[in-house]
Design a protein around this motif. Structure first.
Motif, PDB file in Angstrom:
ATOM      1  N   ILE A 153      64.074  60.042 -23.062  1.00  9.72           N
ATOM      2  CA  ILE A 153      63.640  60.869 -21.519  1.00  9.72           C
ATOM      3  C   ILE A 153      64.824  62.065 -21.447  1.00  9.72           C
ATOM      4  O   ILE A 153      66.717  61.125 -21.235  1.00  9.72           O
ATOM      5  CB  ILE A 153      63.438  60.549 -20.356  1.00  9.72           C
ATOM      6  CG1 ILE A 153      62.632  59.784 -19.875  1.00  9.72           C
ATOM      7  CG2 ILE A 153      63.321  61.993 -18.810  1.00  9.72           C
ATOM      8  CD1 ILE A 153      60.972  60.045 -19.107  1.00  9.72           C
ATOM      9  N   VAL A 154      64.981  62.697 -22.239  1.00 12.37           N
ATOM     10  CA  VAL A 154      66.827  64.184 -21.919  1.00 12.37           C
ATOM     11  C   VAL A 154      66.148  65.267 -20.942  1.00 12.37           C
ATOM     12  O   VAL A 154      65.016  66.014 -20.975  1.00 12.37           O
ATOM     13  CB  VAL A 154      66.264  63.965 -23.434  1.00 12.37           C
ATOM     14  CG1 VAL A 154      66.894  65.855 -23.979  1.00 12.37           C
ATOM     15  CG2 VAL A 154      66.942  63.769 -24.499  1.00 12.37           C
ATOM     16  N   ASP A 155      67.543  65.457 -20.621  1.00 10.78           N
ATOM     17  CA  ASP A 155      67.572  66.172 -19.003  1.00 10.78           C
ATOM     18  C   ASP A 155      67.996  67.702 -19.955  1.00 10.78           C
ATOM     19  O   ASP A 155      68.920  67.594 -20.113  1.00 10.78           O
ATOM     20  CB  ASP A 155      68.637  66.024 -18.088  1.00 10.78           C
ATOM     21  CG  ASP A 155      67.838  65.104 -17.893  1.00 10.78           C
ATOM     22  OD1 ASP A 155      66.216  64.837 -17.180  1.00 10.78           O
ATOM     23  OD2 ASP A 155      68.681  64.297 -16.580  1.00 10.78           O
ATOM     24  N   VAL A 156      66.956  68.253 -20.457  1.00 12.96           N
ATOM     25  CA  VAL A 156      67.196  70.112 -21.062  1.00 12.96           C
ATOM     26  C   VAL A 156      67.914  70.902 -20.050  1.00 12.96           C
ATOM     27  O   VAL A 156      66.809  70.735 -18.426  1.00 12.96           O
ATOM     28  CB  VAL A 156      66.300  70.358 -22.020  1.00 12.96           C
ATOM     29  CG1 VAL A 156      66.173  69.326 -22.823  1.00 12.96           C
ATOM     30  CG2 VAL A 156      64.920  70.721 -21.346  1.00 12.96           C
ATOM     31  N   SER A 157      67.896  72.855 -19.939  1.00 18.60           N
ATOM     32  CA  SER A 157      68.073  73.557 -19.389  1.00 18.60           C
ATOM     33  C   SER A 157      66.696  74.183 -19.397  1.00 18.60           C
ATOM     34  O   SER A 157      67.231  74.499 -21.344  1.00 18.60           O
ATOM     35  CB  SER A 157      69.614  73.693 -19.173  1.00 18.60           C
ATOM     36  OG  SER A 157      69.756  75.026 -18.369  1.00 18.60           O
ATOM     37  N   ILE A 158      65.876  74.504 -18.606  1.00  8.58           N
ATOM     38  CA  ILE A 158      65.082  75.909 -19.022  1.00  8.58           C
ATOM     39  C   ILE A 158      64.873  76.293 -17.606  1.00  8.58           C
ATOM     40  O   ILE A 158      64.733  76.318 -16.327  1.00  8.58           O
ATOM     41  CB  ILE A 158      63.696  74.976 -19.230  1.00  8.58           C
ATOM     42  CG1 ILE A 158      64.031  73.941 -20.196  1.00  8.58           C
ATOM     43  CG2 ILE A 158      62.944  75.877 -19.435  1.00  8.58           C
ATOM     44  CD1 ILE A 158      62.494  72.940 -20.603  1.00  8.58           C
ATOM     45  N   PHE A 159      65.135  77.723 -18.155  1.00 10.93           N
ATOM     46  CA  PHE A 159      65.643  79.198 -17.521  1.00 10.93           C
ATOM     47  C   PHE A 159      66.147  78.251 -15.842  1.00 10.93           C
ATOM     48  O   PHE A 159      66.498  78.653 -14.975  1.00 10.93           O
ATOM     49  CB  PHE A 159      64.852  79.383 -16.246  1.00 10.93           C
ATOM     50  CG  PHE A 159      63.167  80.028 -17.014  1.00 10.93           C
ATOM     51  CD1 PHE A 159      63.460  80.631 -17.817  1.00 10.93           C
ATOM     52  CD2 PHE A 159      62.313  79.069 -17.579  1.00 10.93           C
ATOM     53  CE1 PHE A 159      62.455  81.017 -18.795  1.00 10.93           C
ATOM     54  CE2 PHE A 159      61.434  79.125 -18.300  1.00 10.93           C
ATOM     55  CZ  PHE A 159      61.789  80.394 -18.736  1.00 10.93           C
TER      56      PHE A 159
END
Length: 173
Positions: A153-159
């Protein structure tokens, strides 16, 4: 036919299996051997920043042999260069129990049916770049490793919001 475990020089398993097969052919003993197996697993390793797919033994220094054991076969296998000895009691080869060989064979089958695993290269909190899929080119931090599913599980920044994305090991670098 029963399965036996053969202790061999570590790192020389493939060569030793070839030498055993050659010795059995020379002495017409191949009919007593059904299969010789080096339990292996597929893995990804990071080398010089690039992901490479390799294989490694999950029982280094051991080879499994399915055969009808007899004195001549035992003697020919023991005298192959690189063979240490059969595992057993008081110098006599002891066959593996059915449950033992079933779990080993299942592990081999599972590993070759599933996608390869990454060799201890991913850590929680590690920065990664997604290299394939819908989120390719995005960067994020690993928040969880799901070993049983071979996923992360990767936490990415979307908006500007932290969004968890579940990915296969081979989708990140």
């Amino acid at each position: 036919m029963k399965w036996y475990t053969l202790n061999v020089f570590n790192g020389k398993e493939k060569k030793i299996v070839g030498d055993i097969e050659k010795a059995l052919e020379e002495h017409n003993l191949s009919k007593y051997v059904e299969q010789i197996l080096i339990p292996r697993e597929k893995i990804y390793e990071m080398k010089n920043g690039k992901r490479t797919k390799t294989e490694r033994n999950f029982y280094p220094g051991y080879v499994l042999i399915n055969c009808d054991m007899n004195g001549e076969l035992l003697k020919r296998i023991k005298y192959v260069k690189g063979v240490i000895d059969f595992l057993g009691i008081l110098g006599e080869p002891t066959p593996l129990r059915e449950s033992e060989i079933t779990s080993i064979l299942k592990k081999c089958d599972d590993l070759f049916d599933e996608s390869p695993i990454v060799a201890n290269q991913l850590l929680v909190g590690q920065e990664v770049e997604i290299i394939s899929g819908v989120f390719s080119t995005l960067h994020g931090k690993i928040s969880k490793i799901l070993d049983d599913k071979k996923r992360i599980i990767v936490d990415v920044s979307i908006f500007n919001r932290k969004t968890p994305v579940e990915l296969n090991y081979d989708q990140v670098k």
